[in-house]
Design a protein around this motif. Structure first.
Motif, short mmCIF file in Angstrom:
data_model
loop_
_atom_site.label_atom_id
_atom_site.label_comp_id
_atom_site.label_asym_id
_atom_site.label_seq_id
_atom_site.Cartn_x
_atom_site.Cartn_y
_atom_site.Cartn_z
N LEU A 37 0.83 -1.20 0.00
CA LEU A 37 0.00 0.00 0.00
C LEU A 37 0.86 1.25 0.00
O LEU A 37 0.53 2.24 -0.67
N ASP A 38 1.98 1.21 0.71
CA ASP A 38 2.85 2.37 0.81
C ASP A 38 4.27 2.13 0.30
O ASP A 38 5.08 3.05 0.27
N ASP A 39 4.57 0.90 -0.09
CA ASP A 39 5.95 0.58 -0.43
C ASP A 39 5.95 -0.56 -1.45
O ASP A 39 4.94 -0.87 -2.05
#
Length: 906
Positions: A159-161
């Motif tokens: 989701l973020d990486d």
């Protein structure tokens, strides 16, 4: 459930053409009710009730959840769950444990915290109970639920990486399977909302041209969906936590494997992609916003065998997936080719591990290779070999009765029955690595019984769920005190059985105005709110267990509201269904076949927000005979625990039987009705010993030819069993020669069941050699072992008990997918069963629900709709229909033939 199955099997392939997955999710299954039928809907819009939030001051809360090992090549369970306990005044001792083991947990001095070891994934519940120094139980008790998902952080990292590797497992001496989970789905819960007076800034949109419910748009995105026809509640959109994986790049770009700083050759091979769950995030107004997170597994062929003790770095293509380090240890590294019962084994069980590789890649022949059973220390680090041997030759690529492949690879069976010492173990095979960990423990099967029994409790209709009996909070559904009504219909359940069509419109059109009082209770099936007379076969199973093995099952503690009364908990839970039919019994003694709604559950509705009309079937002799037989048997079972209640059931059973006797034959169901009449007579014979019943049984059974009993049909198999038990209870009540023949029928049937199991590679059983491997009739969460259990009880032959244990083990993870088919049980359990209250209401998936399991696509049924509109769009690879049977299961709640269940089957 029956109507739902008929609609899906017979009609859905046509109904979805040109509509896609929307048809599956929105209830467009089969013909819609006519205007007349719709006019017969009598919805009672009940006051809005939502699951209450967890309040302050709970006695039990979760502080931390930690896992044993984060190395992707090692085992990550058990989880250590730290609980915070608020000790009430007057408490000196406490009992703390998981819901499945609380009854066997020791009493200890009260303390502000406790640590539990959890060996299973999914939603789990912990309990605490208190007593004073004088052994007086206190009313205060606590319960808390929590999710065990060791891979969640890895799956959601994208989701973020970058995506992260969830697991590295050995497939062969020079082969790896690399697992990447691309996300998680979170189901939207229900919230109060006034659709007639939207929140400022919200936009309410309708999609009448597609028969869609209204949607609420907030800040340019769909916020929630209308629930049925209610205007006071929304179901929030579902959420995909993570990002999709670029599988094409991972398949086509270079991977690197390094050891001691030196790269070794890697060739990317076949990809295996399996969706897990899904949802609707509201894109395109809720029409096309369906998503499915997937588990992707990549086969890597190495240029040299893995070295014991070496630490490797796996480097996937740049900017897609993070590099990962793992250590290969022949006594700990997990193999995806070694399969065991993840729930564990009792010390005296037959114990079989299996070795088989994946279809479509070159496996390895491990015949003669060394295997070792390794005991794992409490901290996961110490490992001691306790048993060794050689892997036997395989069963060559087993096929089903019609010649279709079951596995797609040879199957080696490793027998380690001699292992009996309690502990935590793995089975390791030379060159392959080790199985998932498992326990040897005397409480294994007791805990499974509790899990199944408590799952039934969570399926109760007409009762609110919540503390102190469960951490799952659900308002009371379908109860008359909340305004729910049930009216009669001229349609009988026998009519519905006989017609083989979608009968919703007919049931509603022929509805009457008579209110059926006391029509509440029973247990829901998975995908709808019906309660059918067939559910009483679940009641019979519970009665049989308690009667046959009272020392084992009469004291089972399910921690339900009735716990502590004179009646065993297994019977209390079963009686929740039996009592429904007794309450609906007419003054003349007739029994209704159950309760049915006017449609499938409406879009986004739950059991407590549904506003469909509910109808009680007109009584019929077939249903009345079924009830009479089960009620008569229950009367005998209840007698030692509640004599008055037992007598009441026997009177009710007699009245049902006599009413059925006075009815004309059921056209088209003469044989089925006659068979249930004979079962009922055998039950009365068992309960009373009266000569009248013996003559009926003898007249109906004596002329039958010896043969297979087909226990899944609940006819001759039940008659034979009850007749034999009657002869044991009342000596001389039935001809001894007939009893001997019926006993031999059980032996013949059990032997045939074992023979087919032996031929299928993985030793799973079916009720009859001729049943198709579809819709829960083959390998699933409920082993098909009734004939084996009865044959064992009659003969004491250990082979039958061993066959039951082996079959149950396959259902619990000892299969090619390493998949348990019971929610909340094992290292890889179903996360997305077809439970509508989870699907639409955001409830957690409680433990103990056995799903249908494997389903052979496009055999008897035309399942092309599922392939075209669900599996292919969800990215299944290889194509589902080309895989062997034991690979055909997907954790998608909307596909009923994989993930539904019924009370009487499961």
């Amino acid at each position: 459930m029956f109507l739902a199955v008929l609609a899906v099997v017979g009609l859905l392939g046509v109904a979805v053409i040109g509509v896609g997955y929307v048809a599956i999710r929105k209830g467009w299954i089969g013909p819609q009710p006519s205007p007349t039928a719709l006019a017969q809907r009598r919805p009672t819009v009940q006051p809005l009730r939502l699951p209450s939030a967890v309040g302050a001051g709970e006695l039990l809360t979760v502080s931390t959840v930690a896992f044993a090992d984060d190395d992707p090549a090692q085992a990550w369970l058990p989880a250590r769950v730290t609980l915070a306990i608020a000790v009430p005044p007057g408490a000196d001792e406490m009992q703390v444990g998981l819901e499945t083991s609380i009854g066997a947990s020791p009493w200890v001095d009260v303390a502000p915290s406790a640590v539990l070891s959890v060996n299973d994934v999914g939603y789990q519940q912990a309990m605490v109970r208190f007593r004073s120094a004088d052994n007086r139980w206190l009313a205060e008790r606590g319960i808390v639920g929590f999710e065990i998902d060791p891979m969640r952080d890895l799956a959601a990292a994208s989701l973020d990486d970058l995506h992260r590797v969830a697991a590295v497992r050995v497939h062969g001496p020079d082969q790896l399977i690399v697992r990447i989970e691309e996300g998680r789905s979170e189901r939207g819960a229900l919230v109060a909302y006034d659709l007639n007076n939207p929140e400022p800034g919200d936009d309410v949109k309708g999609w009448e041209f597609l028969n869609q419910r209204k949607t609420v748009v907030r800040d340019g995105e769909v916020y929630g969906f209308e629930v049925s026809d209610r205007t006071d509640v929304l179901r929030l959109t579902d959420r995909f936590v993570g990002r999709l994986l670029d599988v094409a790049r991972l398949e086509n770009e270079s991977w690197t494997l390094e050891v001691d700083g030196v790269a070794t050759g890697v060739q990317i091979g076949r990809r295996y992609s399996r969706p897990t769950g899904g949802g609707d995030d509201g894109d395109d107004g809720g029409v096309g916003g369906f998503f499915h997170p997937s588990v992707h597994e990549f086969f890597l062929q190495l240029s040299e065998p893995l070295r014991d003790g070496a630490v490797y770095r796996l480097v996937p293509p740049a900017e897609l997936v993070e590099s990962v380090d793992f250590r290969f240890d022949r006594l700990s590294t997990l193999s995806d080719s070694v399969h065991v019962n993840q729930a564990g084994y009792a010390p005296a069980d037959a114990k079989t591990a299996y070795v088989s590789t994946r279809p479509g890649v070159d496996g390895v022949d491990v015949s003669g290779a060394r295997f070792e059973v390794v005991q794992v220390g409490a901290d996961g680090s110490s490992r001691v070999r306790v048993l060794t041997g050689s892997v036997p030759d395989p069963v060559e690529d087993p096929v089903d009765k019609d010649g279709r492949p079951l596995v797609g690879a040879p199957v080696h069976r490793i027998d380690f029955t001699s292992l009996s010492a309690p502990g935590r173990y793995q089975v390791c095979v030379e060159g392959l690595g080790c199985s998932l960990p498992f326990e040897v423990d005397g409480e294994v099967w007791d805990e499974l019984v509790v899990a199944i029994g408590r799952a039934a409790y969570h399926q109760r209709s007409g009762v609110e769920l919540g503390p102190p009996y469960t951490a799952v909070r659900r308002p009371r559904p379908y109860h008359p005190e909340d305004g729910a009504t049930v009216v009669g219909t001229d349609v009988t359940l026998a009519d519905a059985q006989r017609s083989g069509e979608n009968n919703f419109g007919v049931i509603a059109a022929r509805g009457r105005d008579d209110l059926i009082s006391e029509a509440w209770g029973g247990h829901f099936d998975a995908g709808d709110w019906d309660r059918r007379i067939q559910h009483l076969w679940f009641v019979r199973a519970a009665a049989e267990l308690v009667t046959e093995y009272p020392d084992q099952f009469a004291g089972t503690d399910l921690s339900i509201p009735e716990s502590g009364d004179a009646v065993p908990d297994l019977l209390d839970e079963a009686l929740w269904s039996l009592d429904l039919f007794k309450r609906m019994q007419t003054e003349a003694g007739a029994i209704r076949g159950g309760i049915e709604a006017s449609e499938h559950p409406p879009e986004n509705a739950t059991s407590w927000t549904d506003d469909l009309a509910a109808f009680a079937f007109e009584p019929d002799p077939w249903s009345s005979y079924v009830y009479a037989g089960v009620a008569a048997e229950m009367a005998a079972t209840l007698e030692p625990y509640d004599r008055d209640r037992a007598a009441d059931y026997l009177v009710s059973a007699r009245e049902a039987f006599e009413w059925a006797e006075a009815q004309p034959p059921l056209g088209g169901l003469e044989e089925e009705t006659a068979a249930q009449r004979t079962v009922a007579a055998a039950a009365f014979l068992y309960s009373t010993g009266e000569e009248r019943w013996a003559s009926i049984v003898a007249a109906d059974v004596a002329g039958d030819q010896p043969g297979l009993l087909a226990c899944h049909e609940h006819t001759l198999c039940d008659t034979a069993w009850l007749s034999i038990k009657a002869s044991q209870r009342f000596a001389g009540v039935i001809d001894e020669a007939l009893v001997e023949r019926l006993t031999q029928d059980f032996v013949t049937t059990a032997d045939a069941v074992m023979a087919r199991a032996d031929a299928n590679g993985y030793l799973f059983t079916v009720d009859h050699p001729g049943v198709p491997l579809i819709w829960g009739l083959g390998l699933g969460g409920a082993p098909k072992a009734t004939a084996l259990a009865r044959a064992y009880a009659l003969t004491g032959d250990r082979a039958y008990r061993d066959a039951i244990a082996n079959s149950a083990g396959v259902s619990l993870g000892a299969n090619p997918l390493n998949q348990s088919y019971v929610t909340g049980v094992g290292s890889d359990a179903p996360d997305h069963p077809l439970i509508i209250d989870f699907y639409n209401g955001g409830l957690p998936v409680w433990a103990g629900t056995p799903v249908y399991g494997n389903h052979q696509l496009n055999t008897i049924n035309n399942d092309q709709w599922a392939i075209d509109f669900v599996l292919d769009p969800a990215g299944v690879w290889p194509e589902a229909q080309v895989l062997p049977y034991l690979w055909q299961w997907y954790d998608i709640d909307g596909l009923a033939f994989f993930n539904e269940f019924t009370m009487h089957q499961s």
